[in-house]
Design a protein around this motif. Structure first.
Motif, mmCIF file in Angstrom:
data_model
loop_
_atom_site.group_PDB
_atom_site.id
_atom_site.type_symbol
_atom_site.label_atom_id
_atom_site.label_comp_id
_atom_site.label_asym_id
_atom_site.label_seq_id
_atom_site.Cartn_x
_atom_site.Cartn_y
_atom_site.Cartn_z
ATOM 1 N N VAL A 150 -7.242 -11.366 5.140
ATOM 2 C CA VAL A 150 -7.111 -9.941 5.502
ATOM 3 C C VAL A 150 -7.155 -10.042 7.207
ATOM 4 C CG1 VAL A 150 -8.404 -7.805 5.715
ATOM 5 C CG2 VAL A 150 -8.044 -8.940 3.573
ATOM 6 N N ARG A 202 -15.500 -6.976 12.217
ATOM 7 C CA ARG A 202 -15.590 -8.428 12.161
ATOM 8 C C ARG A 202 -14.399 -9.205 12.918
ATOM 9 N NH1 ARG A 202 -16.424 -13.063 8.815
ATOM 10 N NH2 ARG A 202 -17.261 -14.384 10.568
ATOM 11 N N SER A 254 0.804 -1.258 -0.035
ATOM 12 C CA SER A 254 -0.074 0.006 -0.058
ATOM 13 C C SER A 254 0.594 1.175 0.014
ATOM 14 C CB SER A 254 -0.907 -0.202 0.937
ATOM 15 O OG SER A 254 -0.917 1.039 2.030
ATOM 16 N N VAL A 264 -6.647 -2.101 2.019
ATOM 17 C CA VAL A 264 -7.307 -3.180 2.803
ATOM 18 C C VAL A 264 -8.565 -2.751 3.146
ATOM 19 C CG1 VAL A 264 -7.152 -4.223 5.173
ATOM 20 C CG2 VAL A 264 -5.150 -3.889 3.973
ATOM 21 N N MET A 301 -13.773 -4.967 8.086
ATOM 22 C CA MET A 301 -12.887 -6.183 8.528
ATOM 23 C C MET A 301 -12.676 -5.952 10.060
ATOM 24 S SD MET A 301 -12.509 -8.995 7.402
ATOM 25 C CE MET A 301 -11.879 -10.009 8.484
ATOM 26 N N VAL A 302 -12.498 -4.724 10.331
ATOM 27 C CA VAL A 302 -11.996 -4.535 11.772
ATOM 28 C C VAL A 302 -13.114 -4.872 12.860
ATOM 29 C CG1 VAL A 302 -11.438 -2.781 13.368
ATOM 30 C CG2 VAL A 302 -10.380 -2.777 11.229
ATOM 31 N N GLN A 354 -5.709 0.941 9.033
ATOM 32 C CA GLN A 354 -5.082 0.146 8.002
ATOM 33 C C GLN A 354 -5.059 0.924 6.458
ATOM 34 O OE1 GLN A 354 -4.568 -3.222 8.102
ATOM 35 N NE2 GLN A 354 -4.862 -2.931 10.406
ATOM 36 N N PRO A 355 -4.309 0.228 5.724
ATOM 37 C CA PRO A 355 -3.625 0.919 4.221
ATOM 38 C C PRO A 355 -5.297 0.864 3.722
ATOM 39 C CG PRO A 355 -2.376 -0.807 4.646
ATOM 40 C CD PRO A 355 -3.195 -0.823 5.907
ATOM 41 N N LEU A 356 -5.382 2.053 3.005
ATOM 42 C CA LEU A 356 -6.867 2.025 2.294
ATOM 43 C C LEU A 356 -7.175 0.809 1.476
ATOM 44 C CD1 LEU A 356 -8.825 4.317 2.018
ATOM 45 C CD2 LEU A 356 -7.731 4.890 -0.311
ATOM 46 N N ARG A 400 0.064 -7.348 11.533
ATOM 47 C CA ARG A 400 0.787 -6.031 11.293
ATOM 48 C C ARG A 400 2.028 -5.846 12.285
ATOM 49 N NH1 ARG A 400 -1.820 -1.663 9.161
ATOM 50 N NH2 ARG A 400 -0.262 -0.195 9.554
ATOM 51 N N ILE A 430 -4.222 -8.131 9.258
ATOM 52 C CA ILE A 430 -4.380 -7.293 10.266
ATOM 53 C C ILE A 430 -3.978 -7.536 11.535
ATOM 54 C CG2 ILE A 430 -6.094 -5.554 11.655
ATOM 55 C CD1 ILE A 430 -8.184 -5.885 9.171
ATOM 56 N N ALA A 450 -10.642 -3.698 0.036
ATOM 57 C CA ALA A 450 -10.804 -4.988 -0.161
ATOM 58 C C ALA A 450 -11.777 -5.805 0.529
ATOM 59 C CB ALA A 450 -9.454 -5.740 -0.154
ATOM 60 N N ALA A 451 -11.736 -5.337 1.757
ATOM 61 C CA ALA A 451 -12.736 -6.011 2.982
ATOM 62 C C ALA A 451 -13.174 -5.055 3.864
ATOM 63 C CB ALA A 451 -11.859 -7.182 3.542
ATOM 64 N N LEU A 492 -10.712 -14.262 1.099
ATOM 65 C CA LEU A 492 -10.237 -13.003 1.339
ATOM 66 C C LEU A 492 -10.307 -12.313 2.876
ATOM 67 C CD1 LEU A 492 -9.154 -10.493 -0.028
ATOM 68 C CD2 LEU A 492 -11.450 -9.884 -0.686
#
Lengths: 188, 188
Positions: free
Chosen positions: A150, B173, A104, B163, B170-171, B159-161, A157, A154, B166-167, A146
């Motif tokens: 992901v 979740r 990224s 990411v 997600m955080v 997070q990078p944009l 990281r 996360i 893409a999902a 996916l």
DNA sequence: TCATAACCGGAGGATTATCGTCCGTATAAA
DNA sequence: TTTATACGGACGATAATCCTCCGGTTATGA
């Protein structure tokens, strides 16, 4: 190509991968060269641009991911539980979080077709292997490759040193909780 | 102190907090000033150094954390489940991950006593509130406040944009899975 | 062992990002 | 209306990173 040149090229990719994993993208190329035990000119001779280097790191990581996924698929029938657990451990070691950060930051202007294809291929492999994992009720039936990858990214990281010191092994613990959460969702 | 000066000072802290949350530390001070709709000189007049600004952001976040924890403690007896869930949602919104990144990048030379004390105080509050949560079997009996907060921090790192695109979500979740994992551990 | 093509290292000028001050102007408060 | 307080943003200083250039070294094959 001379044998020593090949060795140096590989050392550079290895060093870059390690530094990315530690810092999460945006590493000075001088630092990569030094970590690889190589002059800065050698780095520029091997990689036309920062992007070209990041690309090689990305391909290396994705290749490792494929290896791990293949191993998972192989042992999934015999002993799904242990195979799944071992898979997750290997994923954590891959530094997927660092990869995401590097892509990224350094390949912000769009991934090359090469990396895109490798990414798609890897995800397809994971998707396939997940079938067996779903059947074993280790993850919910609707978990997608996916989102799983992901999530691991996360959680893995690169963290500030202060965090690592305040709560060591927190990443492993976190991933363990995620896996437990997935299993809980699958069996409820 | 003139009233407009106070407003501007607060706007700067708000803007810094937002930018930190988006990028995760190491923001150009010029950018903070612009985001706050303020000249760069005003920023330097209010905050002697980058450290002083980061410190104010940290104190603001920790203060919000205390509010959330107090609210949790209040509603824990009546309805532990919903109170716990609401607490976690609020924690996610606090950008604790951004705080960790900012502290580590910009206050690498050790936190001020002020921030250290606030941190200790907040953690103590969380530790106390967790007693009720443990009793309700929502988390394992041996879960410590520090590791819980760090886990939330890791999961909510900016997070990078790519990411996020893409999902999405997600955080949320991921945090949901962690909470589910904690509950599973508690009842097993 | 030697010739030579391939390869190396790192100094250093160029470039870029961020910092932080200075001073003429604007505005809140009495 | 007066004035002390506060503002904005241009601009020179500083620091980090980039990446080229060239004198010197090393692997390789005969």
């Amino acid at each position: 190509m001379r044998a020593d040149a090949v060795r140096r090229r590989e050392a550079i990719v290895r060093a870059a991968r390690r530094l990315f994993a530690e810092a999460g993208g945006s590493i000075a190329l001088d630092a990569v060269a030094e970590a690889a035990g190589v002059g800065i000119a050698t780095l520029y001779r091997n990689f036309e641009s920062r992007e070209a280097l990041v690309e090689q790191v990305a391909l290396a990581i994705l290749s490792d991911l494929d290896d791990a996924t293949a191993e998972l698929a192989e042992h999934l029938r015999d002993e799904p539980g242990p195979a799944w657990q071992a898979y997750v451990v290997r994923l954590v070691e891959l530094d997927l979080g660092a990869l995401a950060a590097a892509l990224s930051v350094d390949l912000a202007g769009g991934l090359s077709v090469l990396v895109q294809d490798a990414q798609t291929h890897s995800l397809t492999q994971v998707e396939e292997a997940l079938n067996g994992v779903r059947e074993a009720r280790l993850v919910p039936a609707d978990l997608e490759a996916l989102e799983f990858i992901v999530a691991i990214g996360i959680a893995t990281r690169p963290q500030p040193l202060a965090v690592t010191r305040a709560a060591p092994h927190m990443v492993e613990r976190l991933v363990g909780l995620v896996i437990a959460g997935l299993r809980a969702e699958a069996t409820s």
